[in-house]
Enzyme design. Structure first.
Site, PDB file in Angstrom:
ATOM      1  NE  ARG A 145      40.503  49.639  39.072  1.00 38.82           N
ATOM      2  CZ  ARG A 145      40.550  50.525  38.084  1.00 38.82           C
ATOM      3  NH1 ARG A 145      41.474  50.463  37.157  1.00 38.82           N
ATOM      4  NH2 ARG A 145      39.633  51.495  38.038  1.00 38.82           N
ATOM      5  NE  ARG A 203      59.476  41.264  45.649  1.00 33.92           N
ATOM      6  CZ  ARG A 203      60.118  40.139  45.974  1.00 33.92           C
ATOM      7  NH1 ARG A 203      61.352  39.960  45.553  1.00 33.92           N
ATOM      8  NH2 ARG A 203      59.537  39.224  46.666  1.00 33.92           N
ATOM      9  CB  THR A 233      59.746  41.236  37.414  1.00 39.19           C
ATOM     10  OG1 THR A 233      61.032  41.361  38.068  1.00 39.19           O
ATOM     11  CG2 THR A 233      59.981  41.405  35.927  1.00 39.19           C
ATOM     12  CB  ILE A 234      61.067  45.458  40.994  1.00 38.29           C
ATOM     13  CG1 ILE A 234      62.020  44.436  41.634  1.00 38.29           C
ATOM     14  CG2 ILE A 234      59.780  45.599  41.777  1.00 38.29           C
ATOM     15  CD1 ILE A 234      62.611  44.915  42.952  1.00 38.29           C
ATOM     16  CG  ASP A 235      64.693  41.889  39.039  1.00 38.54           C
ATOM     17  OD1 ASP A 235      64.654  42.658  40.003  1.00 38.54           O
ATOM     18  OD2 ASP A 235      64.949  40.669  39.146  1.00 38.54           O
ATOM     19  NE  ARG A 256      66.719  36.424  41.205  1.00 36.94           N
ATOM     20  CZ  ARG A 256      65.676  35.766  41.676  1.00 36.94           C
ATOM     21  NH1 ARG A 256      65.842  34.895  42.636  1.00 36.94           N
ATOM     22  NH2 ARG A 256      64.475  35.977  41.194  1.00 36.94           N
ATOM     23  NE  ARG A 274      61.164  34.298  44.324  1.00 35.46           N
ATOM     24  CZ  ARG A 274      61.232  35.209  43.348  1.00 35.46           C
ATOM     25  NH1 ARG A 274      61.010  34.848  42.104  1.00 35.46           N
ATOM     26  NH2 ARG A 274      61.494  36.471  43.631  1.00 35.46           N
ATOM     27  CG  ASP A 318      63.270  34.972  33.965  1.00 34.56           C
ATOM     28  OD1 ASP A 318      62.926  35.128  35.143  1.00 34.56           O
ATOM     29  OD2 ASP A 318      64.438  34.689  33.624  1.00 34.56           O
ATOM     30  N   GLY A 333      58.305  36.926  42.366  1.00 35.13           N
ATOM     31  CA  GLY A 333      58.384  38.068  43.276  1.00 35.13           C
ATOM     32  C   GLY A 333      57.269  39.064  43.000  1.00 35.13           C
ATOM     33  CE  LYS A 376      83.182  62.899  42.117  1.00 36.08           C
ATOM     34  NZ  LYS A 376      81.838  63.447  42.075  1.00 36.08           N
ATOM     35  CG  HIS A 418      62.489  41.804  50.162  1.00 35.47           C
ATOM     36  ND1 HIS A 418      63.709  41.275  50.513  1.00 35.47           N
ATOM     37  CD2 HIS A 418      61.908  40.904  49.333  1.00 35.47           C
ATOM     38  CE1 HIS A 418      63.857  40.081  49.940  1.00 35.47           C
ATOM     39  NE2 HIS A 418      62.771  39.838  49.212  1.00 35.47           N
ATOM     40  CG  ASP A 439      64.992  40.444  34.653  1.00 35.95           C
ATOM     41  OD1 ASP A 439      63.763  40.614  34.716  1.00 35.95           O
ATOM     42  OD2 ASP A 439      65.575  39.552  35.297  1.00 35.95           O
TER      43      ASP A 439
HETATM   44  O1  F6P Z   1      62.848  39.133  40.758  1.00 41.75           O
HETATM   45  C1  F6P Z   1      62.556  40.147  41.626  1.00 41.75           C
HETATM   46  C2  F6P Z   1      63.475  40.114  42.835  1.00 41.75           C
HETATM   47  O2  F6P Z   1      63.059  41.143  43.699  1.00 41.75           O
HETATM   48  C3  F6P Z   1      64.966  40.216  42.546  1.00 41.75           C
HETATM   49  O3  F6P Z   1      65.384  41.530  42.311  1.00 41.75           O
HETATM   50  C4  F6P Z   1      65.539  39.605  43.786  1.00 41.75           C
HETATM   51  O4  F6P Z   1      66.804  39.077  43.548  1.00 41.75           O
HETATM   52  C5  F6P Z   1      64.570  38.520  44.115  1.00 41.75           C
HETATM   53  O5  F6P Z   1      63.340  38.888  43.543  1.00 41.75           O
HETATM   54  C6  F6P Z   1      64.382  38.238  45.577  1.00 41.75           C
HETATM   55  O6  F6P Z   1      63.488  37.179  45.724  1.00 41.75           O
HETATM   56  P1  F6P Z   1      62.835  36.708  47.088  1.00 41.75           P
HETATM   57  O7  F6P Z   1      61.940  37.777  47.580  1.00 41.75           O
HETATM   58  O8  F6P Z   1      62.115  35.457  46.743  1.00 41.75           O
HETATM   59  O9  F6P Z   1      63.990  36.503  48.021  1.00 41.75           O
END
Ligand code: F6P
Length: 325
Positions: free
Chosen positions: A24, A258, A129-131, A175, A75, A106, A14, A217, A255, A133
């Site tokens: 760069r 991202r 990666t934005i995750d 994810r 991917r 990963d 991703g 609330k 997305h 993780d």
């Molecule tokens: O690994 C980054 C990520 O944005 C996850 O947060 C998300 O589950 C996944 O990629 C989505 O992947 P794709 O854009 O291939 O559907």
């Protein structure tokens, strides 16, 4: 010091804001070290296809501020098989390239490790990666920007939720990990954060929502990490409505998280890790990821980056419990 003549760079998995800034930094550091540097288009798919091009200092002008990756990414299913990796190694040999920098998460690091073990290519991973993780680095490139992007939307949802006295379920990416959810939940003042690492039931959630209204609330935000065991935000919303009679609105940020221009924090991390990746190769390191922890560069064997699990910050979880009540 090892003499490297020709080095290639690719982005994989991703995309993440800051990947361009990373390319760069690596390209310019390599050129500064008199290394010929090449870009591979479309990640491992492009490597198998031989889609390689030389890069210069000018190839990476005016990209530090841009989201996405100008090298494109993929991917790759074929790279999961030995025959694909053998083909890729053949392409690198044809171009006389001995060293490869892989910017990704990963899944991309699994591929890089296999390329080193089976095909004897020197590889360095940079966590993009934005995750967030990945074990071995406090932060991954793209995470800070994704949090800012999600937070911007969450603040806007808060305005409309308060005006209408509504409950909103807001789904964020991640994810298998709740890093984005936890940080935006705290920063957006969410009433509840559902991370994949936790195990609430629908009944727990229902009881909690009823407590909120008993505590006066009138509106609330529940942040849902996409990998939560109860399902997606839409599924959780359906369950709350159908089984407990609690109506919720749902917003999936998807997305949008991202894309966008990387924050200063991500540009700085990208510049540092791009530089250190080239230095690490020059110092003879291979099959490792360069990361950034406790304000210094770290080197973690690629295998450890996915075998060891980076935990959520326990103190942050505690802080959110106290502040959200
Ligand atoms: O690994 C980054 C990520 O944005 C996850 O947060 C998300 O589950 C996944 O990629 C989505 O992947 P794709 O854009 O291939 O559907």
């Amino acid at each position: 010091m090892k003499k490297i003549k020709r080095l290639a760079i690719l982005t994989s998995g991703g995309d993440a804001p800051g990947m361009n800034a990373t390319i760069r930094a690596a390209v310019r550091t390599a050129i500064d070290e008199d290394i010929y540097v090449f870009g591979v288009n479309s990640g491992y798919e492009g490597l198998i296809a031989g889609d390689v091009m030389p890069l210069s200092r000018r190839s990476v002008s005016n990209i530090i501020q841009k989201g996405g990756t100008f090298l494109k990414t993929s991917r790759s299913e074929s790279f999961m098989h030995k025959v694909g990796r053998k083909h890729a190694a053949g392409v690198l040999q044809e171009w006389e390239i001995s060293d490869l920098i892989v910017i990704g998460g990963d899944g991309s690091f699994h591929g890089a490790h296999a390329l080193f073990e089976e095909q004897n290519i020197n590889v360095i991973g940079i966590p993009g990666t934005i995750d967030n993780d990945i074990y071995g680095t406090d932060f991954t490139i793209g995470y800070d920007t994704a949090v800012s992007t999600a937070l911007d939307s969450i603040d806007k949802i808060r305005d409309t939720a308060a005006s209408h006295d509504r409950i909103f379920l807001v789904e964020v990416m991640g994810r298998h990990a709740g890093f984005i959810a936890l940080e935006v939940g705290i920063c957006g003042g969410a009433e509840e954060i559902l991370v994949p690492e936790a195990t609430q039931t629908i009944e727990d959630l229902g009881r909690q929502i009823k407590d909120w209204s008993r505590n006066s609330k009138t509106s609330s935000l529940i942040i849902v990490a996409e990998g939560h065991k109860l399902g997606s935000a839409n599924e959780i919303g359906d369950k709350l409505r159908d089984t407990i009679n609690i109506p919720c609105h749902v917003c999936v940020l998807g997305h949008t998280q991202r894309g966008g221009s990387p924050t200063a924090t991500d540009r700085l991390l990208a510049s540092r890790l791009g530089y250190h990746a080239v230095q690490a190769l020059k110092n003879g390191k291979t099959d490792i990821m360069v990361g950034w922890s406790n304000n210094q560069v770290t080197y973690t064997p690629l295998k450890e980056t996915w075998e060891k699990k980076k935990p959520l910050d326990e103190e942050l979880l505690k802080i959110y419990r106290i502040l959200s009540a």
